[in-house]
Design a protein around this motif. Structure first.
Motif, PDB file in Angstrom:
ATOM      1  N   ASN A  50      43.377  23.612  41.283  1.00 57.71           N
ATOM      2  CA  ASN A  50      43.930  24.514  40.269  1.00 57.71           C
ATOM      3  C   ASN A  50      44.502  23.751  39.075  1.00 57.71           C
ATOM      4  OD1 ASN A  50      46.162  23.439  41.514  1.00 57.71           O
ATOM      5  ND2 ASN A  50      47.043  25.409  42.148  1.00 57.71           N
ATOM      6  N   GLU A  54      40.534  31.102  40.312  1.00 55.32           N
ATOM      7  CA  GLU A  54      41.748  31.581  40.975  1.00 55.32           C
ATOM      8  C   GLU A  54      42.305  32.818  40.280  1.00 55.32           C
ATOM      9  OE1 GLU A  54      44.768  28.813  43.371  1.00 55.32           O
ATOM     10  OE2 GLU A  54      45.117  28.790  41.213  1.00 55.32           O
ATOM     11  N   GLU A  55      42.176  32.857  38.956  1.00 60.75           N
ATOM     12  CA  GLU A  55      42.718  33.978  38.182  1.00 60.75           C
ATOM     13  C   GLU A  55      41.811  35.200  38.201  1.00 60.75           C
ATOM     14  OE1 GLU A  55      43.376  32.478  34.287  1.00 60.75           O
ATOM     15  OE2 GLU A  55      44.971  31.086  34.903  1.00 60.75           O
ATOM     16  N   HIS A  56      40.501  34.995  38.375  1.00 59.50           N
ATOM     17  CA  HIS A  56      39.561  36.102  38.240  1.00 59.50           C
ATOM     18  C   HIS A  56      38.920  36.538  39.552  1.00 59.50           C
ATOM     19  CE1 HIS A  56      39.871  34.684  34.065  1.00 59.50           C
ATOM     20  NE2 HIS A  56      39.508  35.901  33.720  1.00 59.50           N
ATOM     21  N   ASP A  57      39.254  35.875  40.639  1.00 62.67           N
ATOM     22  CA  ASP A  57      38.686  36.280  41.922  1.00 62.67           C
ATOM     23  C   ASP A  57      39.745  36.112  43.006  1.00 62.67           C
ATOM     24  OD1 ASP A  57      37.067  36.031  44.531  1.00 62.67           O
ATOM     25  OD2 ASP A  57      35.532  36.595  43.079  1.00 62.67           O
ATOM     26  N   SER A  58      39.922  37.151  43.807  1.00 62.00           N
ATOM     27  CA  SER A  58      40.969  37.113  44.831  1.00 62.00           C
ATOM     28  C   SER A  58      40.627  36.170  45.977  1.00 62.00           C
ATOM     29  CB  SER A  58      41.217  38.523  45.386  1.00 62.00           C
ATOM     30  OG  SER A  58      40.014  39.054  45.943  1.00 62.00           O
ATOM     31  N   ASP A  59      39.332  35.918  46.200  1.00 62.60           N
ATOM     32  CA  ASP A  59      38.925  35.031  47.294  1.00 62.60           C
ATOM     33  C   ASP A  59      37.696  34.222  46.872  1.00 62.60           C
ATOM     34  OD1 ASP A  59      38.610  33.720  49.663  1.00 62.60           O
ATOM     35  OD2 ASP A  59      37.901  35.462  50.803  1.00 62.60           O
ATOM     36  N   GLU A  98      34.647  33.128  49.149  1.00 60.11           N
ATOM     37  CA  GLU A  98      33.481  33.966  49.429  1.00 60.11           C
ATOM     38  C   GLU A  98      32.241  33.436  48.717  1.00 60.11           C
ATOM     39  OE1 GLU A  98      34.372  37.961  48.371  1.00 60.11           O
ATOM     40  OE2 GLU A  98      35.527  38.359  50.199  1.00 60.11           O
TER      41      GLU A  98
END
Length: 215
Positions: free
Chosen positions: A171, A180-185, A188
């Motif tokens: 990060n 990290e800001e645009h995807d929760s996981d 995947e």
């Protein structure tokens, strides 16, 4: 499990080292031997099937075949450790990668769980030692590891993703922050993000180790 780590990073060198060239020659000899035996095996198998017979597998290879295969195996035996770098380094004593390899004592010993290959030049399909381009090399890897302390963006994790290879980023790189800001996981998508912003160096190392262990 043995992990083979490739460091691909240009550095000052004066040529390939002799041991690396010997290893390449031995590998080519083994490949040529395998191709020769395979061709002979296939011809005998084909002729047997044409006769309507199931071949006797104990007789399909003769003594000469076993002799050349044993020679190829014997040629791979060595009395010294494989070199950790493929080239003769000009700044061997001060190079940061080699200095850390010496510090932690990873010299490609038989019992080392991590093997090191430091290739201090850009990849090229015309190289006599590692003849493949960047995309071909990436697709041959299991995981890309790029734990940068700082990088404005960092293309390599994204390139791994495009080519279907999981990767580790941080990060403190632009790409890691974006994911990290645009995807929760992001995991995947095969993207693992090490926290180097809010954790200590030891904690970040442990997190990276855990990612690799789980992988």
């Amino acid at each position: 499990v043995t992990v083979v780590v490739f460091f691909i990073m240009p550095a000052k060198t004066n040529n390939f080292n002799v041991e690396s060239l010997k290893g390449q020659a031995v590998r080519k000899q083994m490949w040529d031997t395998a191709q020769s035996v395979k061709e002979k095996f296939g011809k005998k198998l084909y002729e047997s099937l044409l006769r309507g017979e199931i071949p006797d597998m104990s007789k399909i290879l003769d003594r000469d075949d076993f002799t050349i295969m044993k020679r190829a195996i014997y040629a791979t035996q060595r009395h010294s450790l494989p070199p950790v770098t493929t080239h003769n380094m000009l700044d061997d004593s001060t190079d940061p990668i080699l200095s850390n390899i010496r510090r932690i004592g990873l010299f490609n010993g038989r019992n080392d769980r991590v093997k090191i290959v430091f290739h201090p030049e850009s990849l090229s399909s015309t190289s006599p030692l590692l003849p493949m381009d960047y995309e071909e090399f990436v697709r041959g890897c299991h995981l890309g590891v790029f734990p940068s302390y700082y990088e404005p963006w960092g293309y390599t994790p994204g390139e791994c993703t495009v080519m279907g290879i999981p990767s580790v980023t941080t990060n403190l790189s632009g790409f890691g922050c974006f994911m990290e800001e645009h995807d929760s996981d992001p995991s995947e998508y095969g993207i693992y993000i090490v926290d180097r912003r809010f954790r200590s160096a030891d904690e970040s190392c442990n997190q990276l180790t855990q990612f690799m262990f789980q992988f």
